[in-house]
Design an enzyme around this catalytic site. Structure first.
Site, PDB file in Angstrom:
ATOM      1  N   ARG A  44     -12.661  14.568  12.267  1.00  0.00           N
ATOM      2  CA  ARG A  44     -11.421  14.404  13.031  1.00  0.00           C
ATOM      3  C   ARG A  44     -10.294  14.182  12.039  1.00  0.00           C
ATOM      4  O   ARG A  44     -10.519  14.065  10.844  1.00  0.00           O
ATOM      5  CB  ARG A  44     -11.533  13.310  14.104  1.00  0.00           C
ATOM      6  CG  ARG A  44     -12.393  12.109  13.826  1.00  0.00           C
ATOM      7  CD  ARG A  44     -11.973  11.269  12.670  1.00  0.00           C
ATOM      8  NE  ARG A  44     -10.587  10.871  12.773  1.00  0.00           N
ATOM      9  CZ  ARG A  44      -9.857  10.449  11.760  1.00  0.00           C
ATOM     10  NH1 ARG A  44     -10.383  10.360  10.544  1.00  0.00           N
ATOM     11  NH2 ARG A  44      -8.610  10.106  11.896  1.00  0.00           N
ATOM     12  N   GLY A  45      -9.055  14.092  12.579  1.00  0.00           N
ATOM     13  CA  GLY A  45      -7.885  14.030  11.694  1.00  0.00           C
ATOM     14  C   GLY A  45      -7.322  15.437  11.585  1.00  0.00           C
ATOM     15  O   GLY A  45      -8.067  16.399  11.347  1.00  0.00           O
ATOM     16  N   ALA A  46      -5.993  15.559  11.757  1.00  0.00           N
ATOM     17  CA  ALA A  46      -5.369  16.880  11.903  1.00  0.00           C
ATOM     18  C   ALA A  46      -5.699  17.853  10.758  1.00  0.00           C
ATOM     19  O   ALA A  46      -6.214  18.952  10.996  1.00  0.00           O
ATOM     20  CB  ALA A  46      -3.863  16.708  12.074  1.00  0.00           C
ATOM     21  N   ARG A  87      -9.775  21.308  20.241  1.00  0.00           N
ATOM     22  CA  ARG A  87      -8.890  20.147  20.471  1.00  0.00           C
ATOM     23  C   ARG A  87      -7.442  20.661  20.555  1.00  0.00           C
ATOM     24  O   ARG A  87      -7.073  21.561  19.793  1.00  0.00           O
ATOM     25  CB  ARG A  87      -9.027  19.100  19.354  1.00  0.00           C
ATOM     26  CG  ARG A  87     -10.410  18.425  19.345  1.00  0.00           C
ATOM     27  CD  ARG A  87     -10.452  17.205  18.456  1.00  0.00           C
ATOM     28  NE  ARG A  87      -9.713  16.084  19.015  1.00  0.00           N
ATOM     29  CZ  ARG A  87      -9.438  14.970  18.331  1.00  0.00           C
ATOM     30  NH1 ARG A  87      -9.821  14.847  17.070  1.00  0.00           N
ATOM     31  NH2 ARG A  87      -8.783  13.989  18.902  1.00  0.00           N
ATOM     32  N   GLN A 192     -10.555   4.222  14.973  1.00  0.00           N
ATOM     33  CA  GLN A 192     -10.468   4.885  13.660  1.00  0.00           C
ATOM     34  C   GLN A 192      -9.956   3.928  12.581  1.00  0.00           C
ATOM     35  O   GLN A 192     -10.304   4.091  11.411  1.00  0.00           O
ATOM     36  CB  GLN A 192      -9.528   6.105  13.734  1.00  0.00           C
ATOM     37  CG  GLN A 192     -10.062   7.293  14.511  1.00  0.00           C
ATOM     38  CD  GLN A 192      -9.618   7.267  15.960  1.00  0.00           C
ATOM     39  OE1 GLN A 192      -9.401   6.214  16.545  1.00  0.00           O
ATOM     40  NE2 GLN A 192      -9.500   8.436  16.548  1.00  0.00           N
ATOM     41  N   ASP A 233      -0.066  14.425  14.018  1.00  0.00           N
ATOM     42  CA  ASP A 233      -0.859  15.582  14.470  1.00  0.00           C
ATOM     43  C   ASP A 233       0.016  16.803  14.750  1.00  0.00           C
ATOM     44  O   ASP A 233      -0.463  17.933  14.704  1.00  0.00           O
ATOM     45  CB  ASP A 233      -1.657  15.215  15.716  1.00  0.00           C
ATOM     46  CG  ASP A 233      -2.768  14.261  15.337  1.00  0.00           C
ATOM     47  OD1 ASP A 233      -2.494  13.054  15.202  1.00  0.00           O
ATOM     48  OD2 ASP A 233      -3.897  14.733  15.106  1.00  0.00           O
ATOM     49  N   ASN A 243       1.169  11.317  17.205  1.00  0.00           N
ATOM     50  CA  ASN A 243       0.090  10.724  16.406  1.00  0.00           C
ATOM     51  C   ASN A 243      -0.784   9.911  17.357  1.00  0.00           C
ATOM     52  O   ASN A 243      -0.521   9.830  18.566  1.00  0.00           O
ATOM     53  CB  ASN A 243       0.670   9.854  15.276  1.00  0.00           C
ATOM     54  CG  ASN A 243      -0.392   9.435  14.271  1.00  0.00           C
ATOM     55  OD1 ASN A 243      -1.168  10.267  13.793  1.00  0.00           O
ATOM     56  ND2 ASN A 243      -0.469   8.156  13.948  1.00  0.00           N
ATOM     57  N   LYS A 244      -1.789   9.305  16.810  1.00  0.00           N
ATOM     58  CA  LYS A 244      -2.774   8.558  17.614  1.00  0.00           C
ATOM     59  C   LYS A 244      -2.121   7.585  18.595  1.00  0.00           C
ATOM     60  O   LYS A 244      -1.131   6.928  18.253  1.00  0.00           O
ATOM     61  CB  LYS A 244      -3.700   7.822  16.639  1.00  0.00           C
ATOM     62  CG  LYS A 244      -4.779   7.009  17.252  1.00  0.00           C
ATOM     63  CD  LYS A 244      -5.655   7.794  18.217  1.00  0.00           C
ATOM     64  CE  LYS A 244      -6.257   9.042  17.617  1.00  0.00           C
ATOM     65  NZ  LYS A 244      -6.757   9.992  18.653  1.00  0.00           N
TER      66      LYS A 244
HETATM   67  O1  MRU Z   1      -8.271  11.748  17.263  1.00  0.00           O
HETATM   68  P1  MRU Z   1      -8.167  11.820  15.774  1.00  0.00           P
HETATM   69  O2  MRU Z   1      -9.002  10.795  15.072  1.00  0.00           O
HETATM   70  O3  MRU Z   1      -8.393  13.223  15.262  1.00  0.00           O
HETATM   71  O4  MRU Z   1      -6.643  11.458  15.474  1.00  0.00           O
HETATM   72  C1  MRU Z   1      -6.207  11.396  14.158  1.00  0.00           C
HETATM   73  C2  MRU Z   1      -4.813  10.947  14.004  1.00  0.00           C
HETATM   74  O5  MRU Z   1      -4.103  10.691  14.949  1.00  0.00           O
HETATM   75  C3  MRU Z   1      -4.271  10.940  12.599  1.00  0.00           C
HETATM   76  O6  MRU Z   1      -3.339   9.908  12.422  1.00  0.00           O
HETATM   77  C4  MRU Z   1      -3.582  12.284  12.314  1.00  0.00           C
HETATM   78  O7  MRU Z   1      -4.447  13.336  12.621  1.00  0.00           O
HETATM   79  C5  MRU Z   1      -3.125  12.417  10.916  1.00  0.00           C
HETATM   80  S1  MRU Z   1      -4.470  12.584   9.807  1.00  0.00           S
HETATM   81  C6  MRU Z   1      -3.873  12.865   8.262  1.00  0.00           C
END
Ligand code: MRU
Length: 344
Positions: A44-46, A87, A192, A233, A243-244
């Site tokens: 996970r993570g963009a 996603r 996370q 994201d 973002n999250k």
């Molecule tokens: O749902 P996730 O864990 O994929 O969400 C991740 C985030 O919101 C991060 O902050 C974002 O992707 C930036 S990662 C460099």
């Protein structure tokens, strides 16, 4: 530790669902495994899901090796469609898919497609690490020796090909000898921050304190936090940043307390195709993520639950957007379009 790697004719992915208790890796030889890995948040993570999709598409071209030439393209396009549906919020996924599609279209035959797709996936991987190091270098100028920096979710090595965006800035500041403390918000419901940010910083010896999401205002009001830095994201044309879930609330509190709020993200996270944050698709995940912590049910059976996985921080709450190509200070009012035009 690594987040994702191309090894032989396989994609190896760290299973982030099991962290911080177990560090285990899955090896995928079929692209469908990588699709599920993204959907199920094993990775996970963009930026990381963009890299995973690129490697997964390269893998698909090996999986369809014996398909007739006309069928090959059809099957590749079906596979690409599955990655695109994995996603919805992180634009890096679509950015990587578009790069892979362009390479597929430019290939004269199956063999050249296979080679070119693998080379492009590896390029996307390498470029992401290089971008993060540059984000770290540029962003560290905003972090002072002795700062306590709060972050939300995980925008670290685990969310990227390596080094991280928000955590890359912190890493770079630490590498320069600055003494930095990190407050990692736990990041309900998927945790996370508690599970991943705390794990990767602790492994590196960077002092980290986990707080629950609701504690940020308290610590800000007591002067315990000097900077906030998060990843993103998707950043809309006007500078609004998704973002999250929970990030927006922290940004309001930071503004209230006059604390600088930075967004660190590669250019691949900028999406001039959406005018404002209102147009960014927000993923809704399973309500079980809220109803349970691990095996333990924490919400009464039958109660309505909502679980949007992201929120949007308006540009007016952002002090600067730090990219590998430069910093957009005070994005409110000017957005990202002029910056992107300047890069051409
Ligand atoms: O749902 P996730 O864990 O994929 O969400 C991740 C985030 O919101 C991060 O902050 C974002 O992707 C930036 S990662 C460099």
């Amino acid at each position: 530790m690594f987040t994702i790697k191309w090894e032989g004719d396989a994609v190896v992915i760290l299973d982030q669902r099991r962290l911080p208790v177990r560090e285990t890796y899955s090896t995928y030889r079929h692209y469908s495994g990588v699709v599920n890995s993204i959907k199920d948040m094993e990775i996970r993570g963009a930026p990381a899901i963009g890299v995973a999709a690129a490697m997964g598409i390269a893998l698909a071209s090996l999986n369809f090796d014996d398909a007739k030439p006309e069928k090959f393209r059809e099957r590749m396009n079906d596979a690409i469609g599955l990655f695109a549906a994995a996603r919805p919020t992180a634009v890096n996924l679509f950015w990587a898919i578009n790069r892979m599609k362009a390479v597929l279209e430019s290939a004269s035959d199956k063999n050249s497609a296979r080679e070119k797709l693998k080379a492009e996936a590896l390029r996307i991987y390498e470029e992401d690490i290089a971008a993060n190091r540059e984000i770290g270098r540029l962003g560290s100028a905003y972090i002072k020796d002795g700062d306590t920096v709060m972050t939300h979710c995980n925008a670290g090595a685990l969310a990227t090909a390596g080094y991280g965006t928000a955590l890359g800035v912190i890493r770079a500041a630490v590498e320069q000898g600055k003494k930095i403390q990190v407050f990692a918000c736990e990041t309900r419901p998927y945790l996370q921050g508690a599970r991943l940010t705390a794990w990767e910083l602790m492994k590196e010896g960077i002092p980290v304190t986990v707080i629950t999401d609701g504690m940020s205002g308290h610590f800000m009001s007591r002067g315990a936090i000097q900077k906030v830095i998060v990843g993103a994201d998707r950043i809309a044309a006007n500078g609004d940043a998704a973002n999250k879930i929970g990030t927006y609330g922290h940004s309001v509190l930071a503004r209230e307390h006059g604390i600088p709020f930075y967004v660190a993200a590669p250019v691949s996270t900028l999406d001039p195709g959406v005018a404002t944050g209102n147009e960014i698709p927000i993923e809704e995940r399973s309500v079980d993520e809220v109803a349970y912590i691990g095996e333990r049910q924490i919400v009464p059976e039958g109660v309505f639950i909502r679980n949007p996985s992201f929120d949007v921080t308006p540009a007016r709450n952002i002090s600067a957007i730090i990219t590998e190509k430069g910093v957009i200070e005070n994005p409110c009012g000017r957005g990202i379009t002029g910056f992107l035009q300047g890069l051409k």
